[in-house]
Design a protein around this motif. Sequence first.
Motif, PDB file in Angstrom:
ATOM      1  N   GLY A  28       0.803  -1.221   0.000  1.00 49.55           N
ATOM      2  CA  GLY A  28       0.000   0.000   0.000  1.00 49.55           C
ATOM      3  C   GLY A  28       0.834   1.267   0.000  1.00 49.55           C
ATOM      4  O   GLY A  28       2.050   1.258   0.177  1.00 49.55           O
ATOM      5  N   TYR A  29       0.155   2.382  -0.195  1.00 46.27           N
ATOM      6  CA  TYR A  29       0.781   3.697  -0.329  1.00 46.27           C
ATOM      7  C   TYR A  29       1.621   4.075   0.892  1.00 46.27           C
ATOM      8  O   TYR A  29       2.734   4.559   0.759  1.00 46.27           O
ATOM      9  CB  TYR A  29      -0.301   4.748  -0.577  1.00 46.27           C
ATOM     10  CG  TYR A  29       0.221   6.143  -0.686  1.00 46.27           C
ATOM     11  CD1 TYR A  29       0.910   6.558  -1.817  1.00 46.27           C
ATOM     12  CD2 TYR A  29       0.033   7.061   0.340  1.00 46.27           C
ATOM     13  CE1 TYR A  29       1.401   7.843  -1.926  1.00 46.27           C
ATOM     14  CE2 TYR A  29       0.513   8.348   0.242  1.00 46.27           C
ATOM     15  CZ  TYR A  29       1.190   8.735  -0.900  1.00 46.27           C
ATOM     16  OH  TYR A  29       1.674  10.013  -0.994  1.00 46.27           O
ATOM     17  N   MET A  30       1.101   3.880   2.073  1.00 41.69           N
ATOM     18  CA  MET A  30       1.800   4.297   3.293  1.00 41.69           C
ATOM     19  C   MET A  30       2.856   3.298   3.754  1.00 41.69           C
ATOM     20  O   MET A  30       3.788   3.651   4.465  1.00 41.69           O
ATOM     21  CB  MET A  30       0.799   4.512   4.441  1.00 41.69           C
ATOM     22  CG  MET A  30      -0.114   5.697   4.247  1.00 41.69           C
ATOM     23  SD  MET A  30       0.785   7.253   4.057  1.00 41.69           S
ATOM     24  CE  MET A  30       1.648   7.361   5.591  1.00 41.69           C
ATOM     25  N   ALA A  31       2.727   2.055   3.347  1.00 43.49           N
ATOM     26  CA  ALA A  31       3.607   1.015   3.870  1.00 43.49           C
ATOM     27  C   ALA A  31       5.051   1.140   3.397  1.00 43.49           C
ATOM     28  O   ALA A  31       5.980   0.829   4.145  1.00 43.49           O
ATOM     29  CB  ALA A  31       3.072  -0.360   3.505  1.00 43.49           C
ATOM     30  N   GLY A  32       5.279   1.584   2.175  1.00 41.64           N
ATOM     31  CA  GLY A  32       6.636   1.666   1.633  1.00 41.64           C
ATOM     32  C   GLY A  32       7.593   2.461   2.508  1.00 41.64           C
ATOM     33  O   GLY A  32       8.644   1.957   2.929  1.00 41.64           O
ATOM     34  N   PRO A  33       7.249   3.714   2.829  1.00 38.94           N
ATOM     35  CA  PRO A  33       8.130   4.499   3.697  1.00 38.94           C
ATOM     36  C   PRO A  33       8.256   3.922   5.106  1.00 38.94           C
ATOM     37  O   PRO A  33       9.301   4.029   5.734  1.00 38.94           O
ATOM     38  CB  PRO A  33       7.467   5.880   3.738  1.00 38.94           C
ATOM     39  CG  PRO A  33       6.632   5.941   2.501  1.00 38.94           C
ATOM     40  CD  PRO A  33       6.187   4.536   2.237  1.00 38.94           C
ATOM     41  N   ILE A  34       7.196   3.287   5.600  1.00 43.01           N
ATOM     42  CA  ILE A  34       7.250   2.677   6.930  1.00 43.01           C
ATOM     43  C   ILE A  34       8.218   1.502   6.924  1.00 43.01           C
ATOM     44  O   ILE A  34       9.069   1.373   7.813  1.00 43.01           O
ATOM     45  CB  ILE A  34       5.843   2.247   7.396  1.00 43.01           C
ATOM     46  CG1 ILE A  34       4.983   3.488   7.630  1.00 43.01           C
ATOM     47  CG2 ILE A  34       5.908   1.370   8.628  1.00 43.01           C
ATOM     48  CD1 ILE A  34       3.514   3.203   7.848  1.00 43.01           C
ATOM     49  N   VAL A  35       8.115   0.651   5.904  1.00 40.28           N
ATOM     50  CA  VAL A  35       9.027  -0.488   5.779  1.00 40.28           C
ATOM     51  C   VAL A  35      10.470   0.008   5.634  1.00 40.28           C
ATOM     52  O   VAL A  35      11.389  -0.521   6.265  1.00 40.28           O
ATOM     53  CB  VAL A  35       8.633  -1.388   4.590  1.00 40.28           C
ATOM     54  CG1 VAL A  35       9.710  -2.408   4.284  1.00 40.28           C
ATOM     55  CG2 VAL A  35       7.307  -2.072   4.873  1.00 40.28           C
ATOM     56  N   GLN A  36      10.667   1.023   4.821  1.00 42.32           N
ATOM     57  CA  GLN A  36      12.009   1.586   4.624  1.00 42.32           C
ATOM     58  C   GLN A  36      12.607   2.047   5.949  1.00 42.32           C
ATOM     59  O   GLN A  36      13.757   1.770   6.263  1.00 42.32           O
ATOM     60  CB  GLN A  36      11.930   2.750   3.643  1.00 42.32           C
ATOM     61  CG  GLN A  36      13.268   3.397   3.361  1.00 42.32           C
ATOM     62  CD  GLN A  36      13.137   4.620   2.475  1.00 42.32           C
ATOM     63  OE1 GLN A  36      12.085   5.264   2.432  1.00 42.32           O
ATOM     64  NE2 GLN A  36      14.200   4.944   1.782  1.00 42.32           N
ATOM     65  N   ARG A  37      11.821   2.720   6.747  1.00 40.32           N
ATOM     66  CA  ARG A  37      12.299   3.229   8.042  1.00 40.32           C
ATOM     67  C   ARG A  37      12.584   2.086   9.010  1.00 40.32           C
ATOM     68  O   ARG A  37      13.584   2.095   9.718  1.00 40.32           O
ATOM     69  CB  ARG A  37      11.266   4.186   8.620  1.00 40.32           C
ATOM     70  CG  ARG A  37      11.793   5.037   9.727  1.00 40.32           C
ATOM     71  CD  ARG A  37      10.901   6.246   9.928  1.00 40.32           C
ATOM     72  NE  ARG A  37      11.602   7.215  10.737  1.00 40.32           N
ATOM     73  CZ  ARG A  37      12.369   8.176  10.265  1.00 40.32           C
ATOM     74  NH1 ARG A  37      12.530   8.323   8.981  1.00 40.32           N
ATOM     75  NH2 ARG A  37      12.992   9.011  11.062  1.00 40.32           N
ATOM     76  N   LEU A  38      11.707   1.095   9.049  1.00 41.12           N
ATOM     77  CA  LEU A  38      11.918  -0.052   9.934  1.00 41.12           C
ATOM     78  C   LEU A  38      13.194  -0.803   9.573  1.00 41.12           C
ATOM     79  O   LEU A  38      13.962  -1.203  10.450  1.00 41.12           O
ATOM     80  CB  LEU A  38      10.713  -0.996   9.887  1.00 41.12           C
ATOM     81  CG  LEU A  38       9.433  -0.477  10.548  1.00 41.12           C
ATOM     82  CD1 LEU A  38       8.249  -1.357  10.171  1.00 41.12           C
ATOM     83  CD2 LEU A  38       9.601  -0.408  12.056  1.00 41.12           C
TER      84      LEU A  38
END
Length: 68
Positions: A28-38
């Motif tokens: 999803g749209y929001m997950a990419g940056p969240i995964v990148q940060r994690l």
Amino acid sequence: MATELRVPLYETERLSAPTSVCVTGVTGYMAGPIVQRLLAMGHTVHGTCRAPENTDTTKHLTALPGGA
């Protein structure tokens, strides 16, 4: 997706102990940056998505440093 973080890790993020994290809706749209940060924080990230066999929707995630 850029491989550099838009906002550098905060001190509390750098000091957190690595753990396993599950992100639902990983394509999803929001997950990419969240995964990148994690991943940048050293966490092991597991993701769920509707069609994991569709590599077009996951290739930007596997291209991240630490992505597989």
